[in-house]
Every structure is written in structure tokens, then in C-alpha cells.
Design an enzyme around this catalytic site. Structure first.
Site, PDB file in Angstrom:
ATOM      1  N   GLY A  61      88.831   8.588  61.511  1.00 45.99           N
ATOM      2  CA  GLY A  61      89.288   9.853  62.070  1.00 45.99           C
ATOM      3  C   GLY A  61      90.703   9.844  62.596  1.00 45.99           C
ATOM      4  N   TRP A  63      93.640  10.167  60.948  1.00 46.26           N
ATOM      5  CA  TRP A  63      94.399  11.283  60.384  1.00 46.26           C
ATOM      6  C   TRP A  63      93.806  12.616  60.827  1.00 46.26           C
ATOM      7  CZ3 TRP A  63      96.395  10.551  54.692  1.00 46.26           C
ATOM      8  CH2 TRP A  63      97.227   9.431  54.645  1.00 46.26           C
ATOM      9  N   ASP A  80      83.994  11.978  54.051  1.00 41.63           N
ATOM     10  CA  ASP A  80      83.811  10.525  54.056  1.00 41.63           C
ATOM     11  C   ASP A  80      82.318  10.226  54.159  1.00 41.63           C
ATOM     12  OD1 ASP A  80      86.032   8.051  54.824  1.00 41.63           O
ATOM     13  OD2 ASP A  80      83.903   7.585  54.931  1.00 41.63           O
ATOM     14  N   ASP A 126      93.367   9.021  52.056  1.00 43.13           N
ATOM     15  CA  ASP A 126      93.597   7.681  52.587  1.00 43.13           C
ATOM     16  C   ASP A 126      92.463   6.760  52.138  1.00 43.13           C
ATOM     17  OD1 ASP A 126      95.277   5.956  54.008  1.00 43.13           O
ATOM     18  OD2 ASP A 126      94.108   6.142  55.845  1.00 43.13           O
ATOM     19  N   LYS A 166      96.929   7.516  48.851  1.00 41.26           N
ATOM     20  CA  LYS A 166      97.169   6.084  49.000  1.00 41.26           C
ATOM     21  C   LYS A 166      97.022   5.405  47.645  1.00 41.26           C
ATOM     22  CE  LYS A 166      95.523   3.615  52.476  1.00 41.26           C
ATOM     23  NZ  LYS A 166      94.557   2.900  53.352  1.00 41.26           N
TER      24      LYS A 166
END
Length: 218
Positions: A61, A63, A80, A126, A166
Site C-alpha cells: 500500500g 503507492w 493485488d 509495481d 516496473k
């Protein structure tokens, strides 16, 4: 007390030496990842108070918390399979793996309920694989996740929008970047100062989506 393994002791020692890990503790941040996104946002102007954001690989958490602080009328849909320490205001958490149709249906339901088309202004990824130590296998898994981010942009990113993903430097990255350049007006590959020097991670920042499709690399 159980004796720590050598690998866990190395991790603890690295955390103690890590400036951004220390800053996260001092400031009460969820994780040091907060500073990576803050640095990307400062450089590229990614987040506006009213933008809608799809965040992939949101746990734990770091970001998500940064985004919640920056937004006013905007919203975050955070995806997620692991728990996300998300503030309640302006954040919708979807628990599950990207690529599952149940997750996609939930994302579209959230966006549709907003009264806007099921599109977002910014896709952030990410996502990273669990590292096995086998470089070729880890790289293949990292590129699979980059492909999922590309597919999410192809499905949900509005014209003119941006994608941040990413990447792990290695095989497949050049082809992924080439595909991104065909779909966006501008693509940069950067390593934020908050990324650890020894890490192979970099971030692709693609802006000005042309909405001509970004199927990724087959």
C-alpha cells in the site's frame, strides 16, 4: 529466540543502512515504495487531483497511500492478491490476481458505477515476481507481469493517458519498450533515486496514449 538465517540478517542490515527505508519509518509511511512514486510523479507530473488511477501490484500500500494523499475528486482502484493497507477515502481495493476475469469484472463495475466510461487516466504497475534466484526464470516472470500491465492499459487506459510499469532489466525489455513507443507519444525508462542501486528494477513511463492498442510483445 530462534537464530536468524544469514539471508534475513543481511536484509535487516540493509534496511538499517537504507536511507529511504529509514525515512519511511520516520514519516509513518507504509513502505519505502512511497518515495519511488513521489519521485516519478515529481519528474513526470503523473497525478492530478481529479484523475482516475488503476494501480496494479498495490500491496502493501505504499503507492496507494501516496495517491490517496494527492487526489481530491479522483479515485484509485488498487489490485493485488495480498492485503493492501489502503485509506478508505477515494480508494477501492480489488483482491485478486490481474488476469482473472473476476478481477476484470470488478474493476469495470467500479469504474462503471462512477458514471464515467470504464477507463482510467493512469495505469500504475509495481508488480514484481517472487524472486527464486534463477535469473532466467525470474526475468520471464517479470516480463509476464509487464505484459499484464500492457494488457491492462490496452483495456482500460483512456486516450492521452499514461502508463507506468516496473521492468526488470534483461531479456524482453527492449521489445516491450518498442511496443510501448508504438502506442504512446513519449516513453522514458528511469530508475528513481529511491530504487536500490543493486536492484535491476527500472520504470517505464509512457505518456500520451494513442488508443491504437498496446497488445505488448507476443
Amino acid at each position: 529466540m530462534a537464530k536468524r538465517s544469514k539471508s534475513s540478517q543481511r536484509w535487516l542490515n540493509r534496511q538499517k543502512r537504507d536511507y529511504f527505508a529509514g525515512a519511511a519509518r520516520r514519516e509513518g509511511r507504509v513502505s519505502r515504495a512511497h518515495f519511488k512514486l513521489a519521485q516519478l510523479d515529481e519528474r513526470f507530473g503523473l497525478v492530478t487531483p481529479d484523475c482516475w488511477i488503476l494501480e496494479l501490484g498495490a500491496a502493501p500500500g505504499g503507492w496507494t497511500s501516496y495517491l490517496a494523499e494527492r487526489l481530491a475528486q479522483g479515485r484509485v482502484v488498487a489490485v493485488d492478491p495480498l492485503p493492501v493497507a489502503a485509506p478508505s477515502a477515494g480508494v477501492e481495493v480489488v483482491t485478486g490476481r490481474l488476469g482473472d476475469e473476476a478481477v476484470a469484472s470488478r474493476v469495470e463495475a467500479i469504474l462503471g458505477a462512477s458514471g464515467r466510461s470504464p477507463m482510467v487516466d493512469l495505469v500504475l504497475s509495481d508488480m514484481a515476481p517472487n524472486i527464486s534466484g534463477v535469473r532466467a526464470a525470474d526475468q520471464a516472470r517479470a516480463m509476464d507481469l509487464a505484459e499484464l500491465a500492457a494488457e491492462a492499459a490496452d483495456r482500460w487506459l483512456a486516450p492521452g493517458g499514461a502508463l507506468v510499469a516496473k521492468l526488470m532489466q534483461g531479456e524482453g525489455v527492449d521489445a516491450w519498450i518498442k511496443a510501448a513507443k508504438a502506442a504512446f507519444d513519449q516513453v522514458s525508462v528511469v530508475k528513481p533515486a529511491a530504487s536500490r542501486a543493486e536492484s535491476r528494477e527500472v520504470y517505464a513511463v509512457a505518456q500520451g496514449y494513442r488508443a491504437q492498442g498496446f497488445p505488448g510483445v507476443q
